[in-house]
Design a protein around this motif. Structure first.
Motif, PDB file in Angstrom:
ATOM      1  N   SER A 191      -0.649  10.143 -33.258  1.00 37.45           N
ATOM      2  CA  SER A 191      -2.042   9.938 -33.647  1.00 37.45           C
ATOM      3  C   SER A 191      -2.395   8.491 -33.374  1.00 37.45           C
ATOM      4  CB  SER A 191      -2.251  10.264 -35.135  1.00 37.45           C
ATOM      5  OG  SER A 191      -1.561   9.316 -35.932  1.00 37.45           O
ATOM      6  N   ALA A 192      -3.672   8.166 -33.561  1.00 42.53           N
ATOM      7  CA  ALA A 192      -4.112   6.787 -33.327  1.00 42.53           C
ATOM      8  C   ALA A 192      -5.312   6.478 -34.206  1.00 42.53           C
ATOM      9  CB  ALA A 192      -4.491   6.582 -31.856  1.00 42.53           C
ATOM     10  N   PRO A 193      -5.397   5.234 -34.690  1.00 38.82           N
ATOM     11  CA  PRO A 193      -6.627   4.809 -35.375  1.00 38.82           C
ATOM     12  C   PRO A 193      -7.723   4.575 -34.350  1.00 38.82           C
ATOM     13  CG  PRO A 193      -5.079   2.986 -35.248  1.00 38.82           C
ATOM     14  CD  PRO A 193      -4.383   4.177 -34.657  1.00 38.82           C
ATOM     15  N   TYR A 194      -8.975   4.739 -34.772  1.00 36.09           N
ATOM     16  CA  TYR A 194     -10.103   4.570 -33.861  1.00 36.09           C
ATOM     17  C   TYR A 194     -11.267   4.055 -34.685  1.00 36.09           C
ATOM     18  CZ  TYR A 194     -13.521   5.836 -30.202  1.00 36.09           C
ATOM     19  OH  TYR A 194     -14.511   5.817 -29.242  1.00 36.09           O
ATOM     20  N   HIS A 195     -11.629   2.799 -34.462  1.00 36.71           N
ATOM     21  CA  HIS A 195     -12.739   2.216 -35.237  1.00 36.71           C
ATOM     22  C   HIS A 195     -13.337   1.054 -34.454  1.00 36.71           C
ATOM     23  CE1 HIS A 195      -9.973  -1.051 -36.253  1.00 36.71           C
ATOM     24  NE2 HIS A 195      -9.118  -0.155 -36.699  1.00 36.71           N
ATOM     25  N   ALA A 196     -14.449   0.531 -34.962  1.00 35.91           N
ATOM     26  CA  ALA A 196     -15.194  -0.507 -34.244  1.00 35.91           C
ATOM     27  C   ALA A 196     -14.441  -1.826 -34.165  1.00 35.91           C
ATOM     28  CB  ALA A 196     -16.552  -0.718 -34.917  1.00 35.91           C
ATOM     29  N   GLY A 197     -13.357  -1.978 -34.936  1.00 31.66           N
ATOM     30  CA  GLY A 197     -12.563  -3.203 -34.869  1.00 31.66           C
ATOM     31  C   GLY A 197     -11.624  -3.253 -33.679  1.00 31.66           C
ATOM     32  N   LEU A 198     -11.435  -2.125 -33.000  1.00 34.04           N
ATOM     33  CA  LEU A 198     -10.602  -2.098 -31.793  1.00 34.04           C
ATOM     34  C   LEU A 198     -11.425  -2.575 -30.606  1.00 34.04           C
ATOM     35  CD1 LEU A 198      -8.939   1.425 -32.213  1.00 34.04           C
ATOM     36  CD2 LEU A 198      -8.046  -0.785 -32.977  1.00 34.04           C
ATOM     37  N   ASP A 199     -10.759  -3.150 -29.627  1.00 36.45           N
ATOM     38  CA  ASP A 199     -11.520  -3.585 -28.447  1.00 36.45           C
ATOM     39  C   ASP A 199     -11.822  -2.375 -27.560  1.00 36.45           C
ATOM     40  OD1 ASP A 199      -9.380  -3.107 -26.580  1.00 36.45           O
ATOM     41  OD2 ASP A 199      -8.544  -5.080 -27.034  1.00 36.45           O
ATOM     42  N   TYR A 200     -12.662  -2.600 -26.597  1.00 37.33           N
ATOM     43  CA  TYR A 200     -13.155  -1.521 -25.751  1.00 37.33           C
ATOM     44  C   TYR A 200     -12.013  -0.781 -25.059  1.00 37.33           C
ATOM     45  CZ  TYR A 200     -15.607   0.727 -21.867  1.00 37.33           C
ATOM     46  OH  TYR A 200     -16.068   1.638 -20.971  1.00 37.33           O
ATOM     47  N   GLY A 201     -11.052  -1.538 -24.528  1.00 36.53           N
ATOM     48  CA  GLY A 201      -9.934  -0.924 -23.824  1.00 36.53           C
ATOM     49  C   GLY A 201      -9.089  -0.049 -24.725  1.00 36.53           C
ATOM     50  N   GLN A 202      -8.879  -0.510 -25.958  1.00 33.79           N
ATOM     51  CA  GLN A 202      -8.103   0.286 -26.908  1.00 33.79           C
ATOM     52  C   GLN A 202      -8.802   1.599 -27.237  1.00 33.79           C
ATOM     53  OE1 GLN A 202      -7.953  -2.942 -29.837  1.00 33.79           O
ATOM     54  NE2 GLN A 202      -5.712  -2.960 -29.693  1.00 33.79           N
ATOM     55  N   ARG A 203     -10.109   1.525 -27.438  1.00 36.95           N
ATOM     56  CA  ARG A 203     -10.844   2.747 -27.764  1.00 36.95           C
ATOM     57  C   ARG A 203     -10.829   3.730 -26.600  1.00 36.95           C
ATOM     58  NH1 ARG A 203     -14.561  -0.819 -30.328  1.00 36.95           N
ATOM     59  NH2 ARG A 203     -15.982  -0.647 -28.576  1.00 36.95           N
TER      60      ARG A 203
END
Length: 675
Positions: free
Chosen positions: A465-477
């Motif tokens: 699984s992975a976290p997904y939120h606005a604190g991640l950078d664009y590449g991570q999302r």
């Protein structure tokens, strides 16, 4: 005693140690409660000692009075819980007086307390391997609910289940996070499909480049067809209201891309969040980047306006509400605007930012009029309680399509914060280990209330699984989106704040909390999020689980508890979208409108969806020295360009004059926003 004997209805006998409890009831009322001891005689067992309860006292009565009462009884019943030896002794005693008795199943709890509660297959509740009456079962459930701090809505639900399944232990197990599907299932929202005359690709009158990119479709989806048949491609302004995953986004594209390709003005596609803007920008660039210039304008640009990536002359501008509003407030020339698509327009009703979207729409309309643009407006939403009213205020035609592509089962269970992750683990595993008839594994979106909790839950899930939120950078999302799309992840754990446009093809949605930050979800937000469960091209059905912590709040400002909120959301009606103005909001939007339109600001205020007290707001702007006549002062211009509330502006000014460290100023503002 004679009056009591004359009024006898049912005589009930129940073994209680070495004696027998005696209860007399008539027409649902208890007339007498006592104790009877039997003695052995040559003729068999006979009444020995007989005592009648009078308050807290046991009053001795003659054994003959028991016999007289038994003879006058319309029926005599012996409890099933009485031992076989006890039942035989009682029957032998009664037969000595030519009396008959029947054995009945009765509530043991009641019998032990001198109450007669006969049970039937419909009323018996199983508890500890025995059967008790509904009243006693409710009392036991109430005791457990009190221990857990459970509030009214959850109590009502558990009581419904208790009477439905007739098993006290199964129901109380729900309070420990048990996943009995018969009990957790709250309801099922059926798949619905309205009969719509679909538009075939052949009859679609759009630019050839756009049509060529739609060749994979033989015909438009129902909501798209409905919109086209009602004048979308003839420039009609529309409010399109339809469930998640029904194809609303393409409605905006059909209008905007077609006009851009025909040289009839650029497309502005506006969304509420930076993450959504980045996602949409990538989609447009991939789909149309070879024939149209695509650019992005996000909220971060409002502070550091370095112009990177943003090209106001582009054919397609994807932006956040605040990003485009900042361009307007700072006088940017965006050229000829042919189409404006406002995605998630129900944000007009949001407490914090509703007024800003309201003001943005009015300012954009002013820009279009001032620059002689022939602009078409398309508003999109999955959740609007007052759709017709809102369409009227926006001056748009309502296109409302009631369809859910796949059925959704909604489940509720109760658990505390530590138990929730164990439950999520089971649910994620169960979904990912199964496949739909279309060959796709079940994947899960877990919604929670903070970025920290995203990482905590994701870290403790056994499957990938992975976290997904606005604190991640664009590449991570983008990496998470790609992995989920490739079915390399069993789950993503995301914040409720990203629910509006998280585009993951999930079969299951889990609510780890029912809060967005420190605010409870609204019915609109809740419906939007649960609508992410189940895609017609991937899944046979969607599944939603609410993991509810009894007596839980996430901030001391929250008035209700999570278990109360859960059933309000499940049973709630869609709230109307209403833009409300307090003094700070009225001052902010009026200042922005004066900055953009000068003396025309009142006209901008008057056509906004919410009612703005313009006269009062102008008085405050003069008092605060934010305007001079109908021009913003340098202070007012700085305030409006940085989207500051008056109190924030004065806090900044005071801190700057005192020489406060900039980081301390930022921290102070952040703390104020948390309060």
């Amino acid at each position: 005693m004679s009056k009591q004997v004359a009024d006898v209805g049912t005589l009930f006998l129940h073994e209680a140690g070495d004696e027998y409890a005696v209860v007399v009831r008539r027409d649902g009322d208890r007339l007498l409660r006592g104790r009877l001891e039997l003695k052995e005689t040559n003729a068999g067992p006979r009444p020995g000692r007989f005592r009648v309860k009078d308050g807290d006292d046991d009053v001795p009565r003659r054994p003959e009075q028991f016999v007289e009462m038994a003879r006058r009884a319309s029926r005599i019943r012996i409890s099933e819980q009485t031992s076989r030896e006890g039942r035989e002794e009682l029957k032998a005693m009664l037969e000595g007086y030519q009396l008959e008795a029947k054995q009945v199943r009765t509530c043991r709890y009641c019998a032990a307390k001198g109450r007669y509660s006969p049970l039937t297959s419909e009323t018996a509740i199983e508890a500890d391997g025995e059967f008790i009456c509904p009243d006693c079962a409710r009392r036991e459930l109430e005791r457990e609910a009190n221990y857990r701090g459970l509030r009214s809505g959850a109590r009502d639900r558990l009581e419904e289940l208790l009477l439905e399944v007739g098993d006290l232990e199964r129901v109380t197990n729900l309070l420990s996070g048990q996943l009995d599907p018969e009990l957790t299932k709250f309801d099922e929202i059926s798949a619905t499909t309205d009969e719509i005359d679909l538009v075939s690709l052949r009859e679609l009158d759009v630019h050839g480049e756009l049509k060529s990119r739609l060749e994979e479709f033989d015909e438009l989806l129902p909501v798209q067809s409905l919109s086209v048949r009602n004048g979308l491609l003839e420039g009609r302004d529309q409010l399109v209201v339809s469930a998640t995953a029904t194809g609303k986004t393409l409605v905006g594209e059909l209008a905007g891309i077609d006009r851009a390709l025909k040289g009839e003005g650029k497309l502005l596609f506006l969304v509420p969040l930076v993450a959504l803007a980045n996602q949409k920008y990538e989609d447009f660039e991939a789909d149309y980047g070879d024939v149209l210039d695509v650019t992005i304008r996000v909220g971060a640009s409002r502070i550091r306006d370095d112009g990177n990536r943003f090209d106001p002359g582009a054919d397609v501008i994807v932006g956040t509400y605040e990003g485009i509003d900042h361009a307007l407030r700072t006088g940017k020339d965006m050229g000829d605007i042919g189409t404006v698509v406002i995605d998630e327009v129900h944000n007009l009703g949001a407490d914090e930012r509703g007024h800003r979207l309201d003001g943005l729409v009015s300012r954009l309309k002013h820009y279009s009029e001032t620059n002689s643009c022939d602009t078409q407006w398309v508003y999109l939403s999955a959740t609007v309680g007052n759709a017709a009213d809102l369409a009227g205020k926006l001056g748009a035609q309502l296109i409302e399509f009631e369809e859910r592509p796949v059925p959704i089962e909604r489940h509720v269970t109760f658990a505390d914060g530590t138990e929730k992750i164990d439950i999520e683990n089971k649910l994620v595993r169960r979904a990912f280990d199964s496949k739909s008839s279309k060959g796709y594994r079940g994947q899960t979106i877990v919604f929670t209330n903070s970025r920290r909790r995203c990482h905590e839950v994701s870290r403790r899930l056994e499957y990938d699984s992975a976290p997904y939120h606005a604190g991640l950078d664009y590449g991570q999302r983008k990496r998470v989106e790609r992995q989920f799309g490739d079915q390399d992840l069993a789950a993503v754990v995301t914040t409720a704040a990203l629910a509006a446009g998280v585009d993951f093809p999930a079969s299951q949605v889990i609510f780890d909390s029912l809060a967005m930050g420190i605010e409870w979800l609204s019915v609109q937000e809740f419906e939007q999020m649960l609508g992410r469960a189940g895609r017609p091209d991937y899944h046979d059905q969607g599944t939603v689980y609410l993991l509810v912590e009894p007596d839980c709040t996430y901030h001391n400002s929250m008035e209700a508890s999570e278990d109360e909120i859960a059933f309000k959301l499940l049973k709630g009606e869609m709230e109307p979208v209403v833009t409300r103005y307090d003094e700070a909001a009225a001052v902010e939007e009026t200042l922005a409108n004066i900055t953009v339109a000068g003396r025309g600001a009142k006209r901008l205020n008057d056509r906004m969806v919410g009612e703005v007290p313009t006269k009062h707001a102008v008085g405050k702007l003069l008092e605060y020295d934010f305007i001079d006549g109908f021009d913003p002062t340098p202070l007012g211009r700085a305030v409006t360009e940085h989207f500051l509330e008056p109190s924030e502006a004065f806090l900044l000014l005071d801190a700057i004059r005192k020489g406060t460290d900039p980081y301390e100023i930022v921290a102070e503002i952040e703390l104020r926003e948390e309060e």
